[in-house]
Design an enzyme around this catalytic site. Sequence first.
Site, PDB file in Angstrom:
ATOM      1  NE  ARG A 120      -3.848   1.067   5.085  1.00 14.49           N
ATOM      2  CZ  ARG A 120      -3.709   0.624   3.965  1.00 14.49           C
ATOM      3  NH1 ARG A 120      -4.075  -0.437   3.785  1.00 14.49           N
ATOM      4  NH2 ARG A 120      -2.597   0.915   3.503  1.00 14.49           N
ATOM      5  CB  THR A 165      -1.608  -3.223   6.288  1.00 11.20           C
ATOM      6  OG1 THR A 165      -2.835  -3.319   5.354  1.00 11.20           O
ATOM      7  CG2 THR A 165      -0.312  -3.675   5.411  1.00 11.20           C
ATOM      8  N   GLY A 181      -2.148  -9.068  -0.009  1.00  8.62           N
ATOM      9  CA  GLY A 181      -2.646 -10.501  -0.665  1.00  8.62           C
ATOM     10  C   GLY A 181      -3.553  -9.904  -1.607  1.00  8.62           C
ATOM     11  CG  ASN A 249      -7.149  -7.172  -6.747  1.00  5.95           C
ATOM     12  OD1 ASN A 249      -7.402  -6.376  -5.944  1.00  5.95           O
ATOM     13  ND2 ASN A 249      -6.777  -8.065  -7.607  1.00  5.95           N
ATOM     14  CG  ASP A 300      -5.801  -3.245  -8.820  1.00  9.18           C
ATOM     15  OD1 ASP A 300      -6.576  -4.445  -7.780  1.00  9.18           O
ATOM     16  OD2 ASP A 300      -4.894  -2.836  -8.885  1.00  9.18           O
ATOM     17  CE  LYS A 327      -7.452  -0.262  -5.509  1.00  6.55           C
ATOM     18  NZ  LYS A 327      -6.556  -0.823  -6.738  1.00  6.55           N
ATOM     19  CD1 TRP A 387      -4.817   3.385   1.673  1.00  9.76           C
ATOM     20  CD2 TRP A 387      -5.849   3.661   3.611  1.00  9.76           C
ATOM     21  NE1 TRP A 387      -3.949   3.876   2.570  1.00  9.76           N
ATOM     22  CE2 TRP A 387      -4.781   4.583   3.804  1.00  9.76           C
ATOM     23  CE3 TRP A 387      -6.949   3.862   4.752  1.00  9.76           C
ATOM     24  CZ2 TRP A 387      -4.317   5.144   4.748  1.00  9.76           C
ATOM     25  CZ3 TRP A 387      -6.135   4.701   5.770  1.00  9.76           C
ATOM     26  CH2 TRP A 387      -5.310   5.289   6.075  1.00  9.76           C
TER      27      TRP A 387
END
Lengths: 558, 262
Positions: A120, A165, A181, A249, A300, A327, A387
């Site tokens: 990113r 990332t 992760g 999460n 999540d 989220k 994201w």
Amino acid sequence: MMSNMRFWLVLFTVSSALAQDAGATHADWLHYGGTQYSWRYSALDQINTSNVKALTPAWIFQTGDYAENLQSTPIVQDGVLYLITARAHVFALNAATGTEIWNYRFPEPARSVPGFVGNRGVAVGDGKVFFGTKDDYLVALDQKTGRLLWKVSMDDARQCGCNITAAPLVVKDKVLVGGTGGDSAHRGYITALNTRNGRLAWRWYVIPAPGEKGNETWRGDSWRFGGGAPWLTGSYDPALNLVYWGTGNAAADFYDADRVPAGADKSKDINLYTASVVALDADTGKLRWHHQEVHDDQWDYDSAYEVLLMDREIRGRMRQILVHMNKSGMTSVLDRTTGELLSVFSVPEVRNWVSGITEDGKLVGRNEPQVGKTTTICPSAAGAKSWNSMAYSPLTGFIYVPVNEVCEDITPNSARPEEGQMYFNGAFPSHLPPGRTTYSHVDAWDPVTGKRAWSMPYKYLLLASMLTTAGGLVFTGNPEGEFFALDAKSGDKLWSYQTGAGHRGSAAAYAVNGRQYIATSTGWHGSIVGAVAQSMFPDQDWRIGSTLVVFSLPETAR
Amino acid sequence: MKKRGLWFGTAALVFAWSCAAQNADQNPSAAAKQGEQVFAKSCATGYCHGVRGGPGGAPRLAARGFETAYINNTVTNGIAGSGMRSFATALSRTDLAAVVAYVASLNDAADPNVGPDAGTSQSSGPALTGQAARGAQLFREAVRGFGRCSTCHQVAGFGIPVAAPIAQVPGAVAALKALATPNVKTGIMDGESMPVLVLRDGKQATLFYDLTSSPPVQRNAQPGSVKFNDGSNWRHSSTIGAYDDSELAAILAYLRAVTKLL
């Protein structure tokens, strides 16, 4: 000339009205979120509501790396644009022409390295270009030549089931980075290295170890594999010397029996410091305060997203606040000096994970997935927002948010964790909520009042970041390949351009020699949330790619 | 193809090589066998790579986690801006394929970048019991952060191969604590002195690990910009403080057991 005057006029208005301009970018776009305040707002106004219809491509750069989509936010400093591709090919380009100055290819990790291909963005600072890799290296290149200077292994991806990332964040003499992760049996962390020599400055674990405050919010040894990975990029307030980061999460995602202490009160903190916004001392990495958004997250609902720092008047008093969305689309407004919760609002139109959220952030009527049952939950784990970042304009006072309306059917299980392996504990096929014809919208929200000012609906999903400018514009792209500009005040669509491939990336604004540019990464790919989106619109064939498209005004229109 | 390379275990920075070399002789495929000869003739020469993929004027090639495709590409095309030339025309097609197979075998070819037990299960590892099983867990225990052995050693597919593969497992904890580390030198760069593990010190590049703090930093300095002196104040004993003596004993038992599984 006119535009220059207007530029300074706008600048003056902003700084006098809001007593701060720290969140705006100017000629350069130095950080992932524009500045360390993460507004994704440019004070440039050469391109504005009156002339945006003349916007046209100035140059295009094909990266040649089509293994995945192009998500990265370009970084611009002194007329040079830095771009990284999914497989960590890094380019330095002349920001006015697109001519390549140097490139560097990080060796591709072995196929046995698990996880996500994707990147990113880079960070720049101390004469270096920093980036993370799939196999968990943090790498520093010489900013002038692209030569490798140092690299440090943050973890063994085969063991942790994690990757880097996110774009790193440069804070003074340190470079900070998180990792993925949060859905693996893993314990997330943020690591700070010294920019000069790559040596470790500090590492902050999201989950406290035994003996540390907060560990008592975990059952048994579940803290070892409790997730919480902070997989995006944080913010920094130089005056307070605090770093702000959102955490992931708790793991397992959909099953909490192994991680919640017996008799825990779900109106209080559980599984710290997952699903939280944290403030860390930038020099030591010590936790200053935290705010957990979802106690005992079972949906999540990462809080890993961007943290916007701004100063706003609230109930008659100027406050140093931060605005943060998780989220689920639940958005918290906090006093960033203390972590005090000032207000909460929720953005998706379809929501059943809770029946309500009180003003002081309490979740009412939790709709928790149950083992052995299938529960329909909205929004889905794909996110009311993914994201891709929102943006904030000090001119309108609005945050601009790409919101998706998606549900899922969660069927949890009680599997035990295996280190580094997936630790979702449940299937969660997504589907569209019934009775709608549009499934996403670009929204303008006033974070102080918690009211939506306008909403522009879109028929598919929106998975690209937002950019807003002093020209009164909001830019983003859609999966069909359109990159478009909205009026920041009204949401009216003023311009759009078909770039040829779907958008999953992040645009930036910058200027070289007095000419303003808008650069956007383009290129779809059917992975992770992209695959979720595609599964719901199977007749759509959004085009892959990996291309930077850069727009500006022709001489005559400026 | 019989997997090799990392097989014979790990333990300290130092003893690296000899063992890797012996190990490479076990049941190599025909191609790798031919490749070994090509390698000796064309690669382990002059100021280039060391014998059997060891460090020389050019970097170590054994146990670096290289995949076959990467090796093939590098041998075929070379690496721009480095001393690594293209061998596309210098070697016959058969010899080129053989040398790629050989270097791949030094990197645990069949499942690149993963140790010998990778095909079984990441979580179970080799069939170990008792103290050795406990040692396997301790060796890479995430809770130890950068204090775990796998920060610098790769064994059985886990860990970062900063140190060369461990050739000899110390007999006891005391020996581990007193371990000599002659490969660690003192590097002097920009007036700063630091303990280093040199990967390459040639005309094209100066590549080394800075061991000042954990995790080690791999640095790529301008050739000639770092002076390396033999000896250092770095001690392996200073890096194992995350473990008590009984844990270290278990780790040694693990390393011995892994070695026996060869």
